[in-house]
Motif scaffolding. Sequence first.
Motif, PDB file in Angstrom:
ATOM      1  N   THR A   1       0.730  -1.136  -0.129  1.00  0.00           N
ATOM      2  CA  THR A   1       0.470   0.378  -0.030  1.00  0.00           C
ATOM      3  C   THR A   1       0.664   1.846   0.113  1.00  0.00           C
ATOM      4  O   THR A   1       0.618   2.088  -0.553  1.00  0.00           O
ATOM      5  N   GLN A   2       2.212   1.344   0.418  1.00  0.00           N
ATOM      6  CA  GLN A   2       2.805   2.242   0.489  1.00  0.00           C
ATOM      7  C   GLN A   2       3.572   2.309  -0.627  1.00  0.00           C
ATOM      8  O   GLN A   2       4.105   3.787  -1.346  1.00  0.00           O
ATOM      9  N   MET A   3       3.884   1.452  -1.685  1.00  0.00           N
ATOM     10  CA  MET A   3       4.153   1.302  -3.133  1.00  0.00           C
ATOM     11  C   MET A   3       3.348   1.859  -3.997  1.00  0.00           C
ATOM     12  O   MET A   3       2.408   1.165  -4.600  1.00  0.00           O
ATOM     13  N   THR A   4       3.496   3.380  -4.916  1.00  0.00           N
ATOM     14  CA  THR A   4       2.326   3.442  -5.810  1.00  0.00           C
ATOM     15  C   THR A   4       3.609   3.923  -7.234  1.00  0.00           C
ATOM     16  O   THR A   4       4.119   3.685  -7.006  1.00  0.00           O
ATOM     17  N   VAL A   5       1.792   3.953  -7.606  1.00  0.00           N
ATOM     18  CA  VAL A   5       2.386   4.669  -9.163  1.00  0.00           C
ATOM     19  C   VAL A   5       1.820   5.204  -9.684  1.00  0.00           C
ATOM     20  O   VAL A   5      -0.013   5.102 -10.198  1.00  0.00           O
ATOM     21  N   SER A   6       1.405   6.551 -10.210  1.00  0.00           N
ATOM     22  CA  SER A   6       0.981   7.557 -10.720  1.00  0.00           C
ATOM     23  C   SER A   6       1.204   7.352 -12.123  1.00  0.00           C
ATOM     24  O   SER A   6       2.021   6.568 -12.350  1.00  0.00           O
ATOM     25  N   ALA A   7      -0.455   7.757 -12.625  1.00  0.00           N
ATOM     26  CA  ALA A   7      -0.606   7.713 -13.978  1.00  0.00           C
ATOM     27  C   ALA A   7       0.761   8.329 -15.102  1.00  0.00           C
ATOM     28  O   ALA A   7       1.195   7.604 -15.724  1.00  0.00           O
ATOM     29  N   ASP A   8       1.107   9.120 -14.506  1.00  0.00           N
ATOM     30  CA  ASP A   8       2.538   9.545 -15.277  1.00  0.00           C
ATOM     31  C   ASP A   8       3.381   8.699 -15.203  1.00  0.00           C
ATOM     32  O   ASP A   8       4.975   9.170 -15.957  1.00  0.00           O
ATOM     33  N   ASP A   9       3.971   8.092 -14.137  1.00  0.00           N
ATOM     34  CA  ASP A   9       5.118   6.713 -14.387  1.00  0.00           C
ATOM     35  C   ASP A   9       4.702   6.202 -14.984  1.00  0.00           C
ATOM     36  O   ASP A   9       5.679   5.466 -15.170  1.00  0.00           O
ATOM     37  N   LEU A  10       3.614   5.771 -15.304  1.00  0.00           N
ATOM     38  CA  LEU A  10       3.933   4.210 -16.675  1.00  0.00           C
ATOM     39  C   LEU A  10       5.038   4.219 -17.567  1.00  0.00           C
ATOM     40  O   LEU A  10       4.947   2.833 -18.536  1.00  0.00           O
ATOM     41  N   THR A  11       4.848   4.805 -18.060  1.00  0.00           N
ATOM     42  CA  THR A  11       6.615   5.210 -18.775  1.00  0.00           C
ATOM     43  C   THR A  11       7.637   4.725 -18.402  1.00  0.00           C
ATOM     44  O   THR A  11       8.222   4.919 -19.037  1.00  0.00           O
ATOM     45  N   ASP A  12       8.055   4.103 -16.797  1.00  0.00           N
ATOM     46  CA  ASP A  12       8.778   4.006 -16.709  1.00  0.00           C
ATOM     47  C   ASP A  12       8.442   2.317 -16.053  1.00  0.00           C
ATOM     48  O   ASP A  12       8.097   2.587 -15.406  1.00  0.00           O
ATOM     49  N   PRO A  13       9.343   1.829 -17.137  1.00  0.00           N
ATOM     50  CA  PRO A  13       9.287   0.228 -16.424  1.00  0.00           C
ATOM     51  C   PRO A  13      10.395  -0.153 -15.188  1.00  0.00           C
ATOM     52  O   PRO A  13       9.531  -0.939 -14.946  1.00  0.00           O
ATOM     53  N   ALA A  14      10.753   0.389 -15.136  1.00  0.00           N
ATOM     54  CA  ALA A  14      11.562   0.745 -13.557  1.00  0.00           C
ATOM     55  C   ALA A  14      10.322   0.362 -12.617  1.00  0.00           C
ATOM     56  O   ALA A  14      10.435  -0.514 -11.543  1.00  0.00           O
ATOM     57  N   LYS A  15       9.815   1.224 -13.061  1.00  0.00           N
ATOM     58  CA  LYS A  15       8.796   1.291 -11.220  1.00  0.00           C
ATOM     59  C   LYS A  15       6.659   0.591 -11.302  1.00  0.00           C
ATOM     60  O   LYS A  15       6.395   0.640 -10.623  1.00  0.00           O
ATOM     61  N   VAL A  16       7.292   0.418 -12.887  1.00  0.00           N
ATOM     62  CA  VAL A  16       5.542   0.126 -12.734  1.00  0.00           C
ATOM     63  C   VAL A  16       6.165  -1.421 -12.625  1.00  0.00           C
ATOM     64  O   VAL A  16       5.784  -2.462 -11.236  1.00  0.00           O
ATOM     65  N   LYS A  17       7.500  -1.747 -12.530  1.00  0.00           N
ATOM     66  CA  LYS A  17       7.844  -3.758 -12.245  1.00  0.00           C
ATOM     67  C   LYS A  17       8.017  -3.312 -10.344  1.00  0.00           C
ATOM     68  O   LYS A  17       7.368  -4.328 -10.177  1.00  0.00           O
TER      69      LYS A  17
END
Length: 196
Positions: free
Chosen positions: A80-96
């Motif tokens: 629940t602490q780890m979030t990915v905003s819609a702006d981060d969707l182009t960053d594969p490392a954050k999505v992973k």
Amino acid sequence: MKFRSRLALATPFAALALAGCGVNAIPTAEENTKAKWADVQNQYQRRADLIPNLVATVKGYATHEQSTLVGVTEARAKATQMTVSADDLTDPAKVKAFQDAQNSLSGALGKLLSVQEAYPQLQADQNFLALQSQLEGTENRIAVARSDYNAAVQAYNTQIRTFPDNITAKIVYGAKPITPFTATAPNAENAPTVKF
């Protein structure tokens, strides 16, 4: 006068050319993808909200399984602490990293649900059965939301790479491909073995 009449004739053609280059379609597809990502996050939040109830129900029976309960609580907190905003969707490392946190929680929940085998009275408890059913339904909703998100990502990524929309995507929007959700659990492509 000639210039005005030429301008009047050229205006509809210019509008038609712009419409054919994805000026409106690209942001529409991008917003659809962001909305689908919000649906994925919503389903993960639903799961995170159910976990305290499941843990409390099991805790009443499975006092000997403290390490499992602690593991679920810690995995939930991390997820629940780890979030990915819609702006981060182009960053594969954050999505992973987000996917890894969610997979850790899924693994901890699997251990928690296996606790019921050691406690026969827990298997018959209506609260536990209801929560288990809710959790199963939530996992199915997560799978559907991830599938819908990946379909939206595929449509968007295809649109920004195909002619003539690719020109507008690069020049007007500076569009980048969005990262799809992928299975990151070890051996996720293999069906689990069920033993009785």
